[in-house]
Design a protein around this motif. Sequence first.
Motif, PDB file in Angstrom:
ATOM      1  N   HIS A  51      -7.790  47.084  14.874  1.00  0.00           N
ATOM      2  CA  HIS A  51      -8.521  46.397  15.935  1.00  0.00           C
ATOM      3  C   HIS A  51      -8.597  47.275  17.185  1.00  0.00           C
ATOM      4  CE1 HIS A  51      -8.537  42.757  13.535  1.00  0.00           C
ATOM      5  NE2 HIS A  51      -7.233  42.874  13.371  1.00  0.00           N
ATOM      6  N   PHE A  52      -9.629  47.044  17.982  1.00  0.00           N
ATOM      7  CA  PHE A  52      -9.841  47.764  19.247  1.00  0.00           C
ATOM      8  C   PHE A  52      -9.977  49.274  19.039  1.00  0.00           C
ATOM      9  CE2 PHE A  52      -7.426  43.910  20.449  1.00  0.00           C
ATOM     10  CZ  PHE A  52      -8.304  43.364  21.377  1.00  0.00           C
ATOM     11  N   ALA A  53     -10.473  49.677  17.893  1.00  0.00           N
ATOM     12  CA  ALA A  53     -10.588  51.105  17.587  1.00  0.00           C
ATOM     13  C   ALA A  53     -11.944  51.376  16.949  1.00  0.00           C
ATOM     14  CB  ALA A  53      -9.465  51.545  16.647  1.00  0.00           C
ATOM     15  N   ARG A  54     -12.387  52.634  17.027  1.00  0.00           N
ATOM     16  CA  ARG A  54     -13.617  53.036  16.340  1.00  0.00           C
ATOM     17  C   ARG A  54     -13.296  53.302  14.876  1.00  0.00           C
ATOM     18  NH1 ARG A  54     -16.636  57.045  20.750  1.00  0.00           N
ATOM     19  NH2 ARG A  54     -17.273  55.369  22.169  1.00  0.00           N
ATOM     20  N   GLN A  55     -12.926  52.219  14.214  1.00  0.00           N
ATOM     21  CA  GLN A  55     -12.578  52.231  12.798  1.00  0.00           C
ATOM     22  C   GLN A  55     -12.985  50.894  12.205  1.00  0.00           C
ATOM     23  OE1 GLN A  55      -8.336  54.142  13.936  1.00  0.00           O
ATOM     24  NE2 GLN A  55      -8.544  53.636  11.776  1.00  0.00           N
ATOM     25  N   LEU A  56     -12.853  50.779  10.892  1.00  0.00           N
ATOM     26  CA  LEU A  56     -13.140  49.510  10.240  1.00  0.00           C
ATOM     27  C   LEU A  56     -12.208  48.434  10.788  1.00  0.00           C
ATOM     28  CD1 LEU A  56     -13.531  50.815   6.585  1.00  0.00           C
ATOM     29  CD2 LEU A  56     -15.371  50.180   8.168  1.00  0.00           C
ATOM     30  N   ALA A  57     -12.752  47.225  11.011  1.00  0.00           N
ATOM     31  CA  ALA A  57     -11.952  46.139  11.580  1.00  0.00           C
ATOM     32  C   ALA A  57     -12.022  44.911  10.674  1.00  0.00           C
ATOM     33  CB  ALA A  57     -12.416  45.828  12.998  1.00  0.00           C
ATOM     34  N   SER A  58     -12.936  43.956  10.954  1.00  0.00           N
ATOM     35  CA  SER A  58     -12.981  42.720  10.160  1.00  0.00           C
ATOM     36  C   SER A  58     -13.358  43.065   8.716  1.00  0.00           C
ATOM     37  CB  SER A  58     -13.989  41.750  10.757  1.00  0.00           C
ATOM     38  OG  SER A  58     -15.267  42.339  10.834  1.00  0.00           O
ATOM     39  N   GLY A 108      -4.209  43.821   0.773  1.00  0.00           N
ATOM     40  CA  GLY A 108      -2.990  44.301   1.397  1.00  0.00           C
ATOM     41  C   GLY A 108      -2.887  43.742   2.803  1.00  0.00           C
ATOM     42  N   ILE A 109      -1.758  43.106   3.103  1.00  0.00           N
ATOM     43  CA  ILE A 109      -1.514  42.538   4.424  1.00  0.00           C
ATOM     44  C   ILE A 109      -0.183  43.072   4.935  1.00  0.00           C
ATOM     45  CG2 ILE A 109      -2.832  40.455   3.853  1.00  0.00           C
ATOM     46  CD1 ILE A 109      -0.198  38.947   3.530  1.00  0.00           C
ATOM     47  N   SER A 110       0.068  42.909   6.229  1.00  0.00           N
ATOM     48  CA  SER A 110       1.337  43.371   6.777  1.00  0.00           C
ATOM     49  C   SER A 110       1.487  42.856   8.197  1.00  0.00           C
ATOM     50  CB  SER A 110       1.418  44.905   6.754  1.00  0.00           C
ATOM     51  OG  SER A 110       2.720  45.339   7.108  1.00  0.00           O
ATOM     52  N   ARG A 111       2.621  43.193   8.838  1.00  0.00           N
ATOM     53  CA  ARG A 111       2.827  42.804  10.230  1.00  0.00           C
ATOM     54  C   ARG A 111       2.069  43.733  11.166  1.00  0.00           C
ATOM     55  NH1 ARG A 111       4.346  46.578  13.670  1.00  0.00           N
ATOM     56  NH2 ARG A 111       5.725  45.241  14.874  1.00  0.00           N
ATOM     57  N   GLY A 112       1.467  44.797  10.654  1.00  0.00           N
ATOM     58  CA  GLY A 112       0.632  45.651  11.469  1.00  0.00           C
ATOM     59  C   GLY A 112       1.300  46.943  11.867  1.00  0.00           C
ATOM     60  N   SER A 113       0.522  47.791  12.537  1.00  0.00           N
ATOM     61  CA  SER A 113       0.972  49.123  12.931  1.00  0.00           C
ATOM     62  C   SER A 113       0.830  49.275  14.441  1.00  0.00           C
ATOM     63  CB  SER A 113       0.115  50.172  12.214  1.00  0.00           C
ATOM     64  OG  SER A 113      -1.244  49.989  12.551  1.00  0.00           O
ATOM     65  N   PRO A 114       1.289  50.388  15.013  1.00  0.00           N
ATOM     66  CA  PRO A 114       1.068  50.606  16.448  1.00  0.00           C
ATOM     67  C   PRO A 114      -0.412  50.469  16.806  1.00  0.00           C
ATOM     68  CG  PRO A 114       2.610  52.220  15.600  1.00  0.00           C
ATOM     69  CD  PRO A 114       2.106  51.452  14.409  1.00  0.00           C
ATOM     70  N   GLU A 115      -0.675  49.901  17.990  1.00  0.00           N
ATOM     71  CA  GLU A 115      -2.024  49.464  18.327  1.00  0.00           C
ATOM     72  C   GLU A 115      -2.698  50.335  19.371  1.00  0.00           C
ATOM     73  OE1 GLU A 115      -2.234  44.936  18.406  1.00  0.00           O
ATOM     74  OE2 GLU A 115      -0.206  45.341  19.125  1.00  0.00           O
ATOM     75  N   GLN A 116      -3.998  50.097  19.519  1.00  0.00           N
ATOM     76  CA  GLN A 116      -4.786  50.769  20.545  1.00  0.00           C
ATOM     77  C   GLN A 116      -4.558  50.161  21.929  1.00  0.00           C
ATOM     78  OE1 GLN A 116      -5.540  53.346  18.321  1.00  0.00           O
ATOM     79  NE2 GLN A 116      -7.244  53.540  19.733  1.00  0.00           N
ATOM     80  N   VAL A 117      -4.186  48.897  21.968  1.00  0.00           N
ATOM     81  CA  VAL A 117      -3.970  48.195  23.237  1.00  0.00           C
ATOM     82  C   VAL A 117      -2.595  47.540  23.200  1.00  0.00           C
ATOM     83  CG1 VAL A 117      -6.434  47.763  23.541  1.00  0.00           C
ATOM     84  CG2 VAL A 117      -5.023  46.047  22.419  1.00  0.00           C
ATOM     85  N   ILE A 118      -2.135  47.111  24.357  1.00  0.00           N
ATOM     86  CA  ILE A 118      -0.824  46.466  24.445  1.00  0.00           C
ATOM     87  C   ILE A 118      -0.941  45.029  23.944  1.00  0.00           C
ATOM     88  CG2 ILE A 118       1.016  45.719  25.999  1.00  0.00           C
ATOM     89  CD1 ILE A 118       0.179  48.049  27.846  1.00  0.00           C
ATOM     90  N   ASP A 119      -0.149  44.699  22.922  1.00  0.00           N
ATOM     91  CA  ASP A 119      -0.104  43.327  22.394  1.00  0.00           C
ATOM     92  C   ASP A 119      -1.508  42.776  22.150  1.00  0.00           C
ATOM     93  OD1 ASP A 119       2.621  43.536  22.642  1.00  0.00           O
ATOM     94  OD2 ASP A 119       2.748  42.364  24.486  1.00  0.00           O
ATOM     95  N   GLU A 130       8.884  30.704  20.599  1.00  0.00           N
ATOM     96  CA  GLU A 130      10.118  30.988  21.345  1.00  0.00           C
ATOM     97  C   GLU A 130      11.199  31.490  20.388  1.00  0.00           C
ATOM     98  OE1 GLU A 130      13.256  28.730  24.364  1.00  0.00           O
ATOM     99  OE2 GLU A 130      11.426  27.712  23.689  1.00  0.00           O
ATOM    100  N   GLY A 131      11.824  32.575  20.761  1.00  0.00           N
ATOM    101  CA  GLY A 131      12.868  33.154  19.922  1.00  0.00           C
ATOM    102  C   GLY A 131      12.346  34.102  18.859  1.00  0.00           C
ATOM    103  N   GLN A 132      11.010  34.303  18.785  1.00  0.00           N
ATOM    104  CA  GLN A 132      10.413  35.202  17.813  1.00  0.00           C
ATOM    105  C   GLN A 132       9.770  36.386  18.519  1.00  0.00           C
ATOM    106  OE1 GLN A 132       7.595  32.950  15.445  1.00  0.00           O
ATOM    107  NE2 GLN A 132       9.163  32.406  13.964  1.00  0.00           N
ATOM    108  N   ASP A 133       9.568  37.473  17.768  1.00  0.00           N
ATOM    109  CA  ASP A 133       8.766  38.575  18.273  1.00  0.00           C
ATOM    110  C   ASP A 133       7.471  38.655  17.467  1.00  0.00           C
ATOM    111  OD1 ASP A 133       9.419  39.774  15.836  1.00  0.00           O
ATOM    112  OD2 ASP A 133      10.869  41.168  16.721  1.00  0.00           O
ATOM    113  N   ALA A 134       6.639  39.650  17.759  1.00  0.00           N
ATOM    114  CA  ALA A 134       5.338  39.740  17.092  1.00  0.00           C
ATOM    115  C   ALA A 134       5.479  39.970  15.592  1.00  0.00           C
ATOM    116  CB  ALA A 134       4.511  40.854  17.726  1.00  0.00           C
ATOM    117  N   SER A 135       6.510  40.706  15.178  1.00  0.00           N
ATOM    118  CA  SER A 135       6.727  40.921  13.740  1.00  0.00           C
ATOM    119  C   SER A 135       7.046  39.613  13.030  1.00  0.00           C
ATOM    120  CB  SER A 135       7.857  41.926  13.527  1.00  0.00           C
ATOM    121  OG  SER A 135       7.508  43.192  14.031  1.00  0.00           O
TER     122      SER A 135
END
Length: 340
Positions: A51-58, A108-119, A130-135
């Motif tokens: 997401h937020f990149a000049r790459q394939l997204a949806s 293939g799905i996952s919790r994701g990789s480092p992003e182009q933007v913050i959060d 509450e009590g969880q992180d993005a992963s």
Amino acid sequence: MKKLGFLSFGHWTPSPQSQTRSASDALLQSIDLAVAAEELGLDGAYFRVHHFARQLASPFPLLAAVGTKTRRIEIGTGVIDMRYENPCYMVEDAGAADLIAGGRLQLGISRGSPEQVIDGWRYFGYEPAEGQDASDMGRQHAEIFLNLLRGEGFAEPSPRPMFPNPPGLLRIEPHSEGLRDRIWWGSSSNATAVWTAKLGMNLQSSTLKDDETGEAFHVQQAAQIRAYRAAWKEAGHTREPRVSVSRSIFALVNDQDRAYFGRSGQSEDQLGFIDEKTRAVFGRSYAAEPDVLVEQLKKDEAIAEADTLLLTVPNQLGVDYNAHVIEAILTHVAPALGWR
């Protein structure tokens, strides 16, 4: 026999050196490459999601379009970032795309990789509980998605529906039978590989992995695969799981190949950080004359452990050249290694 597919990140850049200069180019060329790969006899066409990149997204419009243009090849992702996904809507999209493709999706799905933007997931309307992180949030979205794919009714029907309902609680439609068994989790650690097995998902392991032992990348990845298979057996699942690994592999068969990738064969594993706290080992690229390449690949323990190998392709070099890259592997490398 090993299944072979390509994995495209779908980059584009408005540069004279790129054959893929717009989002339209990236999408349409992805379809064309899948068609060409099927004609060459490749088993899978897989696409990365950023997401937020000049790459394939949806991914789902692309997967459905590939499904209408091909007949045999598996169509997949590697991977969809579940931090961004509404599981209910994703079940609708996935079910529709899989039915269009005749049951050939391998998601293939996952919790994701480092992003182009913050959060970036916050811009899509999601916040960890509450009590969880993005992963944690990504894995929770995945578990909801998996449960919904079973096709069991859970929603209370209206007493005054617009159209007649079947009896009982309602499920999300369209439902694609068997898609639940064709979901993969992109794992970078041994622990998440074990978690993947317990949930009954197939395993995708990429060209990077958490550096857990300091050993060579392919050795650590092979150990990860073995841990996954042991956990799968312990969980008592009845079907046979699938495991894929990704590699950059180029058979140098002409001067153009040597000009593009002649120096890549000198690469080695690299160490780095994928976020502020996770040290990772990045696997080497392979580029050599076919006879040398065959001997190098024989020593890759993780490729030997996996049943599926995804070849990362340099999509900005154009469809014709990428088809050539695939054909060179199928012709000069795969038979010598017993993959064909």
